[in-house]
Design a protein around this motif. Structure first.
Motif, mmCIF file in Angstrom:
data_model
loop_
_atom_site.group_PDB
_atom_site.id
_atom_site.type_symbol
_atom_site.label_atom_id
_atom_site.label_comp_id
_atom_site.label_asym_id
_atom_site.label_seq_id
_atom_site.Cartn_x
_atom_site.Cartn_y
_atom_site.Cartn_z
ATOM 1 N N VAL A 152 10.588 0.527 10.559
ATOM 2 C CA VAL A 152 11.015 1.924 10.723
ATOM 3 C C VAL A 152 11.462 2.442 9.369
ATOM 4 O O VAL A 152 12.172 1.732 8.636
ATOM 5 C CB VAL A 152 12.153 2.050 11.758
ATOM 6 N N ASN A 153 11.012 3.644 9.024
ATOM 7 C CA ASN A 153 11.278 4.241 7.710
ATOM 8 C C ASN A 153 12.046 5.556 7.888
ATOM 9 O O ASN A 153 11.665 6.416 8.681
ATOM 10 C CB ASN A 153 9.937 4.526 7.009
ATOM 11 N N GLU A 154 13.179 5.657 7.166
ATOM 12 C CA GLU A 154 13.917 6.934 7.035
ATOM 13 C C GLU A 154 14.357 7.530 8.373
ATOM 14 O O GLU A 154 14.182 8.719 8.648
ATOM 15 C CB GLU A 154 13.032 7.926 6.254
ATOM 16 N N THR A 187 12.709 -1.403 -2.447
ATOM 17 C CA THR A 187 11.326 -1.247 -1.992
ATOM 18 C C THR A 187 10.483 -0.237 -2.774
ATOM 19 O O THR A 187 9.250 -0.338 -2.757
ATOM 20 C CB THR A 187 11.316 -0.789 -0.513
ATOM 21 N N GLU A 188 11.121 0.738 -3.458
ATOM 22 C CA GLU A 188 10.322 1.820 -4.045
ATOM 23 C C GLU A 188 10.942 2.363 -5.341
ATOM 24 O O GLU A 188 10.861 3.541 -5.638
ATOM 25 C CB GLU A 188 10.175 2.980 -3.056
ATOM 26 N N ILE A 189 11.510 1.497 -6.159
ATOM 27 C CA ILE A 189 12.300 2.013 -7.284
ATOM 28 C C ILE A 189 11.426 2.712 -8.320
ATOM 29 O O ILE A 189 10.298 2.296 -8.620
ATOM 30 C CB ILE A 189 13.146 0.890 -7.933
ATOM 31 N N VAL A 214 6.602 2.986 11.593
ATOM 32 C CA VAL A 214 7.179 4.131 12.326
ATOM 33 C C VAL A 214 7.882 5.052 11.346
ATOM 34 O O VAL A 214 8.850 4.665 10.694
ATOM 35 C CB VAL A 214 8.183 3.664 13.406
ATOM 36 N N TRP A 215 7.372 6.251 11.214
ATOM 37 C CA TRP A 215 7.910 7.250 10.253
ATOM 38 C C TRP A 215 7.674 8.628 10.842
ATOM 39 O O TRP A 215 6.848 8.809 11.736
ATOM 40 C CB TRP A 215 7.187 7.097 8.901
ATOM 41 N N HIS A 216 8.378 9.617 10.353
ATOM 42 C CA HIS A 216 8.172 10.980 10.844
ATOM 43 C C HIS A 216 7.200 11.749 9.957
ATOM 44 O O HIS A 216 6.860 12.895 10.239
ATOM 45 C CB HIS A 216 9.518 11.714 10.911
ATOM 46 N N GLU A 217 6.793 11.129 8.850
ATOM 47 C CA GLU A 217 5.828 11.766 7.934
ATOM 48 C C GLU A 217 4.495 11.008 7.957
ATOM 49 O O GLU A 217 4.387 9.961 8.593
ATOM 50 C CB GLU A 217 6.392 11.776 6.501
ATOM 51 N N ALA A 218 3.532 11.544 7.268
ATOM 52 C CA ALA A 218 2.191 10.924 7.153
ATOM 53 C C ALA A 218 1.600 10.666 8.530
ATOM 54 O O ALA A 218 0.967 9.626 8.772
ATOM 55 C CB ALA A 218 2.263 9.644 6.334
ATOM 56 N N LEU A 219 1.818 11.624 9.438
ATOM 57 C CA LEU A 219 1.276 11.493 10.794
ATOM 58 C C LEU A 219 -0.036 12.288 10.867
ATOM 59 O O LEU A 219 -0.120 13.388 10.322
ATOM 60 C CB LEU A 219 2.289 12.004 11.816
ATOM 61 N N LEU A 241 -1.414 1.994 4.944
ATOM 62 C CA LEU A 241 -0.876 1.467 6.212
ATOM 63 C C LEU A 241 -0.008 2.505 6.921
ATOM 64 O O LEU A 241 0.762 2.149 7.830
ATOM 65 C CB LEU A 241 -0.097 0.171 5.972
ATOM 66 N N LYS A 242 -0.220 3.763 6.533
ATOM 67 C CA LYS A 242 0.480 4.836 7.252
ATOM 68 C C LYS A 242 -0.445 5.390 8.328
ATOM 69 O O LYS A 242 -1.672 5.243 8.262
ATOM 70 C CB LYS A 242 0.887 5.932 6.264
ATOM 71 N N TRP A 243 0.148 6.066 9.285
ATOM 72 C CA TRP A 243 -0.647 6.565 10.417
ATOM 73 C C TRP A 243 -1.806 7.457 9.962
ATOM 74 O O TRP A 243 -2.915 7.387 10.513
ATOM 75 C CB TRP A 243 0.258 7.341 11.378
ATOM 76 N N PRO A 271 0.837 -1.207 0.000
ATOM 77 C CA PRO A 271 0.000 0.000 0.000
ATOM 78 C C PRO A 271 0.868 1.252 0.000
ATOM 79 O O PRO A 271 1.769 1.384 0.845
ATOM 80 C CB PRO A 271 -0.802 -0.111 1.292
ATOM 81 N N GLU A 272 0.566 2.162 -0.928
ATOM 82 C CA GLU A 272 1.330 3.419 -1.006
ATOM 83 C C GLU A 272 0.991 4.345 0.147
ATOM 84 O O GLU A 272 1.794 5.116 0.628
ATOM 85 C CB GLU A 272 0.998 4.127 -2.322
ATOM 86 N N TRP A 273 -0.300 4.235 0.647
ATOM 87 C CA TRP A 273 -0.767 5.135 1.703
ATOM 88 C C TRP A 273 -1.411 4.420 2.890
ATOM 89 O O TRP A 273 -1.280 4.860 4.010
ATOM 90 C CB TRP A 273 -1.855 6.068 1.142
ATOM 91 N N ILE A 288 15.979 -0.727 0.488
ATOM 92 C CA ILE A 288 16.624 0.407 -0.191
ATOM 93 C C ILE A 288 15.599 0.993 -1.147
ATOM 94 O O ILE A 288 15.197 0.348 -2.119
ATOM 95 C CB ILE A 288 17.888 -0.041 -0.955
ATOM 96 N N GLN A 289 15.132 2.209 -0.878
ATOM 97 C CA GLN A 289 14.000 2.738 -1.644
ATOM 98 C C GLN A 289 14.330 2.867 -3.135
ATOM 99 O O GLN A 289 13.515 2.535 -3.992
ATOM 100 C CB GLN A 289 13.568 4.095 -1.092
ATOM 101 N N SER A 290 15.520 3.371 -3.474
ATOM 102 C CA SER A 290 15.977 3.419 -4.872
ATOM 103 C C SER A 290 15.149 4.370 -5.734
ATOM 104 O O SER A 290 14.741 4.030 -6.853
ATOM 105 C CB SER A 290 15.978 2.008 -5.485
ATOM 106 N N HIS A 291 14.854 5.542 -5.234
ATOM 107 C CA HIS A 291 14.236 6.588 -6.078
ATOM 108 C C HIS A 291 15.368 7.215 -6.893
ATOM 109 O O HIS A 291 16.121 8.060 -6.408
ATOM 110 C CB HIS A 291 13.522 7.631 -5.210
ATOM 111 N N LEU A 292 15.528 6.747 -8.156
ATOM 112 C CA LEU A 292 16.675 7.135 -8.979
ATOM 113 C C LEU A 292 16.339 8.342 -9.849
ATOM 114 O O LEU A 292 15.167 8.702 -9.997
ATOM 115 C CB LEU A 292 17.096 5.946 -9.861
ATOM 116 N N GLU A 324 3.085 14.742 -9.008
ATOM 117 C CA GLU A 324 2.798 15.869 -8.083
ATOM 118 C C GLU A 324 4.075 16.420 -7.457
ATOM 119 O O GLU A 324 4.271 17.614 -7.359
ATOM 120 C CB GLU A 324 1.863 15.380 -6.973
ATOM 121 N N TYR A 325 4.987 15.511 -7.088
ATOM 122 C CA TYR A 325 6.145 15.929 -6.289
ATOM 123 C C TYR A 325 7.346 16.346 -7.125
ATOM 124 O O TYR A 325 8.183 17.107 -6.676
ATOM 125 C CB TYR A 325 6.556 14.803 -5.325
ATOM 126 N N GLN A 326 7.471 15.799 -8.352
ATOM 127 C CA GLN A 326 8.607 16.155 -9.214
ATOM 128 C C GLN A 326 8.127 16.371 -10.651
ATOM 129 O O GLN A 326 8.586 15.687 -11.576
ATOM 130 C CB GLN A 326 9.667 15.036 -9.182
#
Ligand code: G3I
Length: 384
Positions: A175-177, A292-294, A132-137, A95-97, A91-93, A259-263, A346-348
């Motif tokens: 735990v993420n990032e 995990t996220e290439i 556990v992440w510091h974003e999507a809270l 299962l986030k908080w 899930p992209e979203w 390893i997210q691998s956003h290249l 949206e982001y790039q």
């Protein structure tokens, strides 16, 4: 009149600049490392019509993609493409908080359960992202958490969520990032509410809670910015390696690195030897590795799709050919499957407004050269 002329002059200038940029990007000898990215001459021919997922399975690997309920439930073509090409989804979203936790005392599993059921009915593996992440809270989180309740919040969230999917989950990004060298700590830890209110042991505690809740799940530490031969990525690789060594030395139940691998298609500082060495150092800790996220950002590439797609494909192939050489690598997931649904829109976004093309399928779910490149990388991968 002046305005019109100016606009035309500017338009002409932009046209020639971007043409020159495209040509210099492709002609200058330093633009690409010929050994790794030679987009114009490589053929990218993948043999046969077999899906990427099946090609991966033949080698004992898993391939899949990030999905979200909104697009998967509303687009039958996407659902069919996921079913055809993937053996695992994440899930992209959902299962986030911010999706799971409407309030500090409640959980809403419905969106994530819909995706878990999609995986079950289509015979797909299901991985969890992220506990556990510091974003999507959620908005209540920052107002609620403090040094008295932080541990209990962590314990309750991880225990409830992991138990809810126990027995039906392939792996969890626990735990993420957690590493951010810009925050200036000697251990490289990112200054998050978790660190602030629980202390640096929050990472070990999170993994222990998850293992207690589902002893069968593979527990993953996930991060980005590890891939390139730059001082920042080199420093982050060292910090992640140290974190993992420290966790393993304490007997923490951690099983893999994600390893997210956003290249980036225009980033040429990739050193295959250095990256291969990093992967084997991770493997030497008795850890598996998941990509995990290439995806491949094409924001700064020429607008010409023929050129852009070749560079994106070459970036996938050159990276994955190194990655899949490491026996500890067990899975590759793209962060989305079709260009119609990518966070990068949206982001790039591209400055010229052209649709971004970072993923294996185009916006009409047709296979692209990136698909060929990923398929060939699995075809050429050593058998697990
Ligand atoms: O669903 C709400 C919607 O109800 C609301 O109206 C709207 C208002 O902006 O927000 C919607 O939530 C958005 C969510 O995506 C679903 O669309 C959030 O604002 C937005 O921040 C969120 O972005 C996601 C981001 O993680 C944060 O969760 C991206 O789509 C997602 O691709 C991205 O994925 C991350 C990985 O989890 C970790 N690695 C990096 C990767 C890319 O940033």
């Amino acid at each position: 009149m002046a305005k019109k002329t100016l606009f035309t002059r500017r338009q002409t200038l932009f046209f020639w600049l971007s043409t020159f940029a495209s040509l210099s990007l492709l002609t200058s000898k330093n633009a690409f490392n010929p050994r790794q990215i030679d987009p114009l001459s490589r053929k990218f021919v993948a043999s046969g019509n077999m899906s990427i997922g099946k090609r991966a399975l033949i080698k004992g690997l898993s391939y899949g993609a990030a999905v979200n309920k909104n697009s998967l439930s509303s687009n039958p073509q996407l659902a069919a493409s996921i079913d055809k090409e993937c053996v695992i989804i994440v899930p992209e979203w959902e299962l986030k908080w911010d999706f799971l936790r409407p309030t500090s005392t409640s959980f809403d599993f419905r969106p994530a359960d819909w995706l878990a059921e999609f995986a079950r009915t289509h015979g797909l593996l299901f991985r969890g992202h992220t506990l556990v992440w510091h974003e999507a809270l959620p908005t209540w989180f920052v107002k609620t958490i403090n040094s008295h309740n932080a541990r209990q919040l962590l314990l309750e969230h991880i225990t409830t969520v992991v138990k809810h999917y126990a027995g039906n989950i392939h792996s969890w990004d626990v735990v993420n990032e957690a590493i951010n060298l810009q925050d200036g700590r000697s251990d490289g830890l990112r200054k998050t509410p978790w660190l602030q209110f629980i202390g640096r042991d929050y990472i070990e505690i999170a993994f222990c809670i998850a293992a207690e809740a589902d002893p069968k799940a593979m527990l993953v530490y996930n991060d980005y910015g590890l891939e390139y031969d730059t001082p920042e990525h080199e420093a982050k690789r060292k910090a992640v390696l140290n974190l993992l060594k420290n966790l393993k030395s304490k007997g923490t139940p951690i099983h893999a690195l994600g390893i997210q691998s956003h290249l980036s298609g225009d980033e040429t500082r990739f050193n295959s030897d250095k990256f291969q060495k990093f992967l084997s150092e991770i493997a030497s800790l008795d850890l598996k590795i998941l990509i995990t996220e290439i995806d491949v950002k094409d924001k700064n590439l020429p607008v010409d799709i023929k050129v852009r797609d070749r560079i994106v494909a070459a970036t996938y192939e050159d990276y994955l050919s190194v990655v899949l050489n490491e026996p500890a690598v067990i899975a590759v997931l793209t962060w989305g499957l079709s260009d119609r649904y990518t966070w990068l829109s949206e982001y790039q976004p591209r400055r010229d407004g052209a649709r971004v093309r970072p993923l294996p399928l185009d916006a009409n779910f047709k296979r692209k050269l990136a698909w060929n490149a990923i398929a060939r990388a699995f075809d050429n991968a050593p058998q697990r």
